[in-house]
Motif scaffolding. Structure first.
Motif, PDB file in Angstrom:
ATOM      1  N   ALA A   1       0.811  -1.215   0.000  1.00  0.00           N
ATOM      2  CA  ALA A   1       0.000   0.000   0.000  1.00  0.00           C
ATOM      3  C   ALA A   1       0.845   1.266   0.000  1.00  0.00           C
ATOM      4  N   GLU A   2       2.109   1.159   0.435  1.00  0.00           N
ATOM      5  CA  GLU A   2       2.977   2.326   0.530  1.00  0.00           C
ATOM      6  C   GLU A   2       4.089   2.333  -0.522  1.00  0.00           C
ATOM      7  N   ALA A   3       4.289   1.220  -1.187  1.00  0.00           N
ATOM      8  CA  ALA A   3       5.421   1.078  -2.102  1.00  0.00           C
ATOM      9  C   ALA A   3       5.262   1.943  -3.352  1.00  0.00           C
ATOM     10  N   VAL A   4       6.368   2.592  -3.737  1.00  0.00           N
ATOM     11  CA  VAL A   4       6.438   3.349  -4.988  1.00  0.00           C
ATOM     12  C   VAL A   4       7.517   2.691  -5.839  1.00  0.00           C
ATOM     13  N   ARG A   5       7.079   1.992  -6.882  1.00  0.00           N
ATOM     14  CA  ARG A   5       8.032   1.203  -7.653  1.00  0.00           C
ATOM     15  C   ARG A   5       7.465   0.899  -9.033  1.00  0.00           C
ATOM     16  N   THR A   6       8.363   0.692  -9.984  1.00  0.00           N
ATOM     17  CA  THR A   6       7.976   0.294 -11.328  1.00  0.00           C
ATOM     18  C   THR A   6       8.439  -1.131 -11.590  1.00  0.00           C
ATOM     19  N   PHE A   7       7.509  -1.998 -12.009  1.00  0.00           N
ATOM     20  CA  PHE A   7       7.854  -3.361 -12.418  1.00  0.00           C
ATOM     21  C   PHE A   7       7.771  -3.440 -13.939  1.00  0.00           C
ATOM     22  N   ARG A   8       8.783  -4.065 -14.543  1.00  0.00           N
ATOM     23  CA  ARG A   8       8.847  -4.183 -16.000  1.00  0.00           C
ATOM     24  C   ARG A   8       8.573  -5.634 -16.395  1.00  0.00           C
ATOM     25  N   ILE A   9       7.544  -5.824 -17.227  1.00  0.00           N
ATOM     26  CA  ILE A   9       7.086  -7.161 -17.596  1.00  0.00           C
ATOM     27  C   ILE A   9       6.981  -7.267 -19.110  1.00  0.00           C
ATOM     28  N   ALA A  10       7.494  -8.359 -19.678  1.00  0.00           N
ATOM     29  CA  ALA A  10       7.313  -8.640 -21.105  1.00  0.00           C
ATOM     30  C   ALA A  10       6.166  -9.633 -21.244  1.00  0.00           C
ATOM     31  N   ALA A  11       5.216  -9.312 -22.107  1.00  0.00           N
ATOM     32  CA  ALA A  11       4.058 -10.187 -22.301  1.00  0.00           C
ATOM     33  C   ALA A  11       3.485  -9.945 -23.694  1.00  0.00           C
ATOM     34  N   SER A  12       2.888 -10.981 -24.261  1.00  0.00           N
ATOM     35  CA  SER A  12       2.181 -10.840 -25.529  1.00  0.00           C
ATOM     36  C   SER A  12       0.814 -10.225 -25.252  1.00  0.00           C
ATOM     37  N   GLU A  13       0.040  -9.977 -26.318  1.00  0.00           N
ATOM     38  CA  GLU A  13      -1.307  -9.468 -26.099  1.00  0.00           C
ATOM     39  C   GLU A  13      -2.156 -10.515 -25.361  1.00  0.00           C
ATOM     40  N   TYR A  14      -1.866 -11.806 -25.582  1.00  0.00           N
ATOM     41  CA  TYR A  14      -2.542 -12.851 -24.822  1.00  0.00           C
ATOM     42  C   TYR A  14      -2.189 -12.717 -23.344  1.00  0.00           C
ATOM     43  N   GLY A  15      -0.890 -12.592 -23.054  1.00  0.00           N
ATOM     44  CA  GLY A  15      -0.468 -12.473 -21.668  1.00  0.00           C
ATOM     45  C   GLY A  15      -1.053 -11.254 -20.992  1.00  0.00           C
ATOM     46  N   THR A  16      -1.174 -10.167 -21.738  1.00  0.00           N
ATOM     47  CA  THR A  16      -1.719  -8.941 -21.155  1.00  0.00           C
ATOM     48  C   THR A  16      -3.212  -9.062 -20.910  1.00  0.00           C
ATOM     49  N   SER A  17      -3.956  -9.508 -21.912  1.00  0.00           N
ATOM     50  CA  SER A  17      -5.415  -9.533 -21.795  1.00  0.00           C
ATOM     51  C   SER A  17      -5.924 -10.665 -20.904  1.00  0.00           C
ATOM     52  N   VAL A  18      -5.290 -11.834 -20.989  1.00  0.00           N
ATOM     53  CA  VAL A  18      -5.778 -12.989 -20.238  1.00  0.00           C
ATOM     54  C   VAL A  18      -5.153 -13.079 -18.849  1.00  0.00           C
ATOM     55  N   VAL A  19      -3.862 -12.730 -18.734  1.00  0.00           N
ATOM     56  CA  VAL A  19      -3.144 -12.938 -17.480  1.00  0.00           C
ATOM     57  C   VAL A  19      -3.021 -11.669 -16.644  1.00  0.00           C
TER      58      VAL A  19
END
Length: 328
Positions: free
Chosen positions: A98-116
């Motif tokens: 709830a307090e964390a300020v951070r950026t996570f970088r993730i590689a995903a296909s459109e399937y990974g983005t929409s479904v996961v």
């Protein structure tokens, strides 16, 4: 000949390694200066000092920005791991979402983005509103290199063999589904191979790897990544004289529905995507006289992430939200 004079590493400011990591991430001096909150001149000066200490150019200018030298690529994982250990030792406190300020970088296909990832994004909006997710293309052939260098935290996709440095977690399972337009000549009757092969196919190759792929997988620095799910195209059958004709090959799913709606083509899609097309009303699935090919969707990360409390929390949330989804 110009003689390279090296500084003693004992006298190197640790902040120089932070600059190194920032340039590795952004591949530019200006991008690194924004990430670090310093001037571009300060970044350039720090790089000059580090080059002198290491005895290597480290980065050279290229078409896509600052290109790391082989020496820079070799030392990047150790620098990232060392900085991570220092950060862990100094922090000495638990990760508070709830307090964390951070950026996570993730590689995903459109399937990974929409479904996961959509479920994860919705959850983070409630539990960790200051976290930022940056989603990068899964289609790049260097995502594993980016994982090694610390430029990515996670990769979501389909994988086979993994090297020891890469960790994995199962998110969900999906299977292939044959899809055609509503009113297609094959709709409503058994889809034998002979009948199917009378029609052209649409194939989605997530990397556009073509002939580089082996059994649907491509080797990315020792990580075997699946680039399509299509048993009919991948497997030969001596008892069937016909072969599948691939009329269209795409690196994404977005255009498949419209192509099918306008033609008599057949597409083999992940069942979760196929279900969405059927529910929209314009397409139907066909029953194949073979068990469907099943694929496991996973998240992978570098082993140094095992000590990253924030990343481990994010993984836990991702696993929980995907496993709570209904099976296809």
């Amino acid at each position: 000949m110009h003689k390279v004079v090296r500084m003693s590493l004992k006298r190197v400011d640790l902040n120089l390694f932070r600059v190194f990591e920032a340039v590795m991430h952004s591949r530019s001096v200006s991008g690194a200066s924004k990430d670090l909150g310093v001037t571009a001149s300060a970044v350039s000066h720090a790089l000059a000092r580090l080059r002198l200490a290491v005895g290597d150019e480290l980065f050279v200018y290229g078409d896509d920005g600052m290109v790391p030298t082989p020496r820079a690529l070799a030392i990047a994982p150790a620098i990232r791991e060392g900085l991570g250990r220092i950060e862990d030792a100094i922090a000495g406190k638990p990760f508070v979402p709830a307090e964390a300020v951070r950026t996570f970088r993730i590689a995903a296909s459109e399937y990974g983005t929409s479904v996961v990832l959509t479920g994860l994004i919705a959850r983070l909006a409630e539990s960790a509103p200051q976290l930022e997710l940056r989603i990068f293309p899964y289609s790049r052939l260097d995502v594993v290199q980016q994982l090694d260098e610390g430029r990515l935290d996670l990769v979501v996709g389909w994988f086979s063999d993994l090297p020891e440095r890469v960790r994995r977690a199962t998110l969900l399972k999906d299977q292939e589904a044959l899809v055609v337009r509503r009113g297609h000549p094959l709709a409503g009757r058994p889809a034998t191979r002979e009948a199917l092969f009378a029609y052209p196919f649409v194939v989605v190759e997530l990397l556009g790897a073509g002939d580089q792929a082996s059994d649907g997988f491509v080797d990315d620095r020792g990580v075997w990544r699946r680039v399509w799910i299509d048993r009919l195209v991948m497997e030969a059958d001596d008892d069937v004289a016909a072969v599948a004709h691939v009329a269209v090959s795409l690196p994404h799913y977005a255009s498949v529905a419209d192509i099918l709606a306008r033609t008599d083509m057949v597409a083999t899609l992940p069942a979760r995507i196929a279900r969405g097309l059927v529910e929209a009303g314009g397409h139907v699935t066909l029953e194949l006289d073979l068990p469907p090919l099943e694929a496991t969707v996973e998240a992978i990360w570098h082993q140094r992430g095992e000590r990253d409390a924030g990343l481990q929390w994010l993984l836990g949330q991702l696993i929980e939200v995907t496993r709570s989804e209904a099976a296809p």
